[in-house]
Design an enzyme around this catalytic site. Structure first.
Site, PDB file in Angstrom:
ATOM      1  N   ARG A  31     -47.637 -15.172  20.433  1.00 36.61           N
ATOM      2  CA  ARG A  31     -48.311 -15.206  21.578  1.00 36.61           C
ATOM      3  C   ARG A  31     -50.012 -15.346  21.656  1.00 36.61           C
ATOM      4  O   ARG A  31     -50.482 -16.053  22.426  1.00 36.61           O
ATOM      5  CB  ARG A  31     -47.937 -14.298  22.547  1.00 36.61           C
ATOM      6  CG  ARG A  31     -46.363 -14.476  22.940  1.00 36.61           C
ATOM      7  CD  ARG A  31     -45.454 -13.478  23.464  1.00 36.61           C
ATOM      8  NE  ARG A  31     -44.153 -13.530  23.947  1.00 36.61           N
ATOM      9  CZ  ARG A  31     -42.912 -13.717  23.275  1.00 36.61           C
ATOM     10  NH1 ARG A  31     -43.185 -13.402  22.006  1.00 36.61           N
ATOM     11  NH2 ARG A  31     -41.917 -13.928  23.843  1.00 36.61           N
ATOM     12  N   GLN A 179     -37.722 -15.998  24.991  1.00 41.43           N
ATOM     13  CA  GLN A 179     -38.124 -17.264  24.638  1.00 41.43           C
ATOM     14  C   GLN A 179     -38.145 -18.195  25.425  1.00 41.43           C
ATOM     15  O   GLN A 179     -38.834 -19.155  25.670  1.00 41.43           O
ATOM     16  CB  GLN A 179     -37.160 -17.700  23.338  1.00 41.43           C
ATOM     17  CG  GLN A 179     -37.755 -16.968  22.047  1.00 41.43           C
ATOM     18  CD  GLN A 179     -36.944 -17.280  20.797  1.00 41.43           C
ATOM     19  OE1 GLN A 179     -35.961 -18.010  20.911  1.00 41.43           O
ATOM     20  NE2 GLN A 179     -37.514 -16.575  19.755  1.00 41.43           N
ATOM     21  N   ASP A 324     -32.809  -8.155  18.118  1.00 45.45           N
ATOM     22  CA  ASP A 324     -32.953  -8.355  16.795  1.00 45.45           C
ATOM     23  C   ASP A 324     -32.707  -7.055  15.758  1.00 45.45           C
ATOM     24  O   ASP A 324     -32.821  -7.245  14.668  1.00 45.45           O
ATOM     25  CB  ASP A 324     -34.450  -8.546  16.637  1.00 45.45           C
ATOM     26  CG  ASP A 324     -34.691  -9.871  17.098  1.00 45.45           C
ATOM     27  OD1 ASP A 324     -34.180 -10.885  17.104  1.00 45.45           O
ATOM     28  OD2 ASP A 324     -36.005 -10.139  17.584  1.00 45.45           O
ATOM     29  N   LYS A 351     -28.584 -16.831  16.758  1.00 48.28           N
ATOM     30  CA  LYS A 351     -29.952 -16.382  15.941  1.00 48.28           C
ATOM     31  C   LYS A 351     -30.193 -17.144  14.792  1.00 48.28           C
ATOM     32  O   LYS A 351     -29.411 -18.214  14.548  1.00 48.28           O
ATOM     33  CB  LYS A 351     -30.106 -15.018  15.608  1.00 48.28           C
ATOM     34  CG  LYS A 351     -30.166 -14.083  16.952  1.00 48.28           C
ATOM     35  CD  LYS A 351     -31.284 -14.354  17.865  1.00 48.28           C
ATOM     36  CE  LYS A 351     -31.113 -13.526  19.164  1.00 48.28           C
ATOM     37  NZ  LYS A 351     -32.420 -13.883  19.877  1.00 48.28           N
TER      38      LYS A 351
HETATM   39  C1  S3P Z   1     -38.524 -13.406  20.547  1.00 43.22           C
HETATM   40  C2  S3P Z   1     -37.291 -13.346  21.659  1.00 43.22           C
HETATM   41  C3  S3P Z   1     -36.124 -13.073  21.070  1.00 43.22           C
HETATM   42  C4  S3P Z   1     -35.860 -12.531  19.839  1.00 43.22           C
HETATM   43  C5  S3P Z   1     -36.808 -13.273  18.684  1.00 43.22           C
HETATM   44  C6  S3P Z   1     -38.199 -13.177  19.295  1.00 43.22           C
HETATM   45  C7  S3P Z   1     -39.504 -13.785  21.406  1.00 43.22           C
HETATM   46  O1  S3P Z   1     -35.234 -14.357  21.156  1.00 43.22           O
HETATM   47  O2  S3P Z   1     -34.538 -12.642  19.132  1.00 43.22           O
HETATM   48  O3  S3P Z   1     -36.664 -12.804  17.452  1.00 43.22           O
HETATM   49  O4  S3P Z   1     -40.781 -13.447  20.692  1.00 43.22           O
HETATM   50  O5  S3P Z   1     -39.833 -13.826  22.591  1.00 43.22           O
HETATM   51  P1  S3P Z   1     -34.559 -14.795  22.682  1.00 43.22           P
HETATM   52  O6  S3P Z   1     -35.405 -14.420  23.590  1.00 43.22           O
HETATM   53  O7  S3P Z   1     -33.898 -15.968  22.510  1.00 43.22           O
HETATM   54  O8  S3P Z   1     -33.138 -13.547  22.759  1.00 43.22           O
END
Ligand code: S3P
Length: 440
Positions: A31, A179, A324, A351
């Site tokens: 980010r 995400q 995670d 994942k």
């Molecule tokens: C993440 C969100 C998670 C996580 C990924 C990193 C992020 O995924 O599993 O390793 O940085 O926003 P999801 O938002 O799809 O669950």
């Protein structure tokens, strides 16, 4: 010393004591680079993640015209990254296909940044990325007016971005995914009108925090997040240690019979720290020390000591807050007394690999009874793990979980494809050696 592409064999020391500094957080690093690249002004990011995923993000931003300079940070910290922002509308059309590698965060957040722009771009990644669900972002981004196409009726990468005019919308998110939320918030910054997202449960909020710090009009109320059209002002970011990397050492220190570990500088944002609550539920001796604030994110040192863990039910709203960490929590569950049920965990199946299937596969070979359904995984704790030959399943968190198993298993653990750890934690195997473990 071992060759990076050879299988590695891990065995543990009799006593596991020492200090570790977790590498810079992967989510915050992605980010910090993406948001500063579309901001006005320039910024410095300190303690950037050393993982390959975050390098994929930097490469893509450079291909889109951002000036990025990466160099070693101070002793004990990750790299320092300088970013000259292009402003909200300054990205240039890339000459090549953008390669997200293994990184879902890069693919989904960059999709929100690329949606509805006056440029043509193609975004793809490795075999894992090309099999992960992208319909969850493409469908709402198209509803906002973006022209996006992908394989299998716009559900799989490669994704093609071909302009469109974005307008805000109200959207009920079908999954509690940071995400997805971040992708839509990023598109919302350039949309006409307000974008309002309703989340089924809380997920990590690094995007909301950072966009706010950059002057964007983002508001959260309960499960609702809204964003209006905004410009971003560049901000310097100090990246906290990654709790998802620290979790491997937390579990190592808890399940090893003679251990005390301190993990320094770990980000403990409440939307990320579910692993601490889950371990406490399992009777872990885990303490937070020197709680402090690092540029808008809470940080602490975490101390863990050998513990008699008990099984627990881990399900519901806590799951997105530790999503995670389930592969390594499964190691804690195997070493606990009684059954641990991971419920509402269907997201694990999409994942980097199907983490329910991969965990059940290697743990069964390690002598642990594991039962699975589409949404759940039940680990029957037996207080021991056999060693053996396991496959890393081309997933960094699976390979590292197997590595921690090697520190406590009855015979050594050999991992094929261990180099995949470098997706988030290139120094993982050398840290094991520093703690007295054997890596051959
Ligand atoms: C993440 C969100 C998670 C996580 C990924 C990193 C992020 O995924 O599993 O390793 O940085 O926003 P999801 O938002 O799809 O669950």
């Amino acid at each position: 010393m071992h060759n990076a592409l050879m299988p590695v064999t891990i065995s543990g020391p009799k006593s596991l004591r020492g200090e570790i500094t977790a590498p810079g957080d992967k989510s915050v690093s992605h980010r910090s680079a993406m948001f500063n690249a579309i901001a006005n002004g320039s910024a410095t990011v300190t303690n950037f993640s050393p993982g390959a995923d975050c390098s994929s993000t930097l490469d893509i931003l450079q291909a889109l015209g951002a000036e990025i300079d990466r160099g070693p940070g101070e002793e004990g910290l990750g790299d320092t990254v300088h970013i000259d922002g292009l402003g909200m509308h300054g990205l240039v059309e890339p000459a090549e296909i953008l390669d997200a590698g293994n990184s879902g965060t890069t693919t989904r957040l960059m999709s929100g940044i690329l949606a509805g722009r006056d440029i043509f771009a193609v975004l793809s990644g490795d075999a894992s990325i090309r099999s992960r669900p992208m319909g969850r972002i493409v469908t709402p981004l198209r509803q906002m007016g973006a022209e996006i196409f992908g394989r299998k009726a716009n559900t799989l990468a490669p994704l093609v971005f071909a302009g469109g005019d974005l307008h805000g919308m109200r959207y009920d998110m079908p999954v509690a995914s940071a995400q997805l939320k971040s992708s839509l918030l990023l598109a919302g910054l350039r949309a006409d009108g307000e974008t309002v997202l309703n989340q089924p449960a809380l997920s990590r909020d690094h995007t909301e925090r950072m966009l706010n710090a950059m002057g964007a009009d983002v508001k959260t109320q309960g499960l609702e997040v809204r964003v209006g059209p905004s410009e971003l002002e560049a901000v310097d970011v100090y990246v906290p240690g990654d709790i998802s990397s620290a979790a491997f050492w937390m579990v190592a220190g808890l399940v090893h019979p003679d251990a005390e570990l301190i993990i320094r500088g770990v980000g403990i944002n409440p939307t990320r720290a579910g692993v601490i609550d889950a371990l406490k539920l399992m009777n872990a001796d885990i303490a937070l020390e020197h709680e402090r604030d690092a540029a808008g994110e809470p940080v602490a040192d975490i101390v863990v000591r050998s513990s008699s863990l008990k099984g627990a039910v881990i399900g519901g709203d806590i799951v997105p807050l530790l999503i995670d960490e389930i592969p390594i929590l499964a190691v804690a569950a195997a070493m606990a007394e009684g059954e641990t049920c991971f419920e509402d965990a269907g997201e694990l199946r999409v994942k980097e690999t199907d983490r329910i299937a991969a965990t059940a596969d290697w743990m069964t070979a390690a002598g642990v009874q594991v039962e699975t359904t589409q949404e759940t995984m039940t680990v029957h704790g037996v207080g021991r793990l056999l060693g053996g030959n396991f496959n890393g399943h081309h997933d960094h968190r699976i390979a590292m979980s197997e590595g921690i198993a090697g520190l406590i298993s009855e015979s050594p653990v050999t991992i094929t494809g261990a180099e995949i750890a470098s997706i988030s934690y290139p120094q993982f195997w050398s840290e094991i050696e520093k703690l007295g473990g054997t890596v051959e």
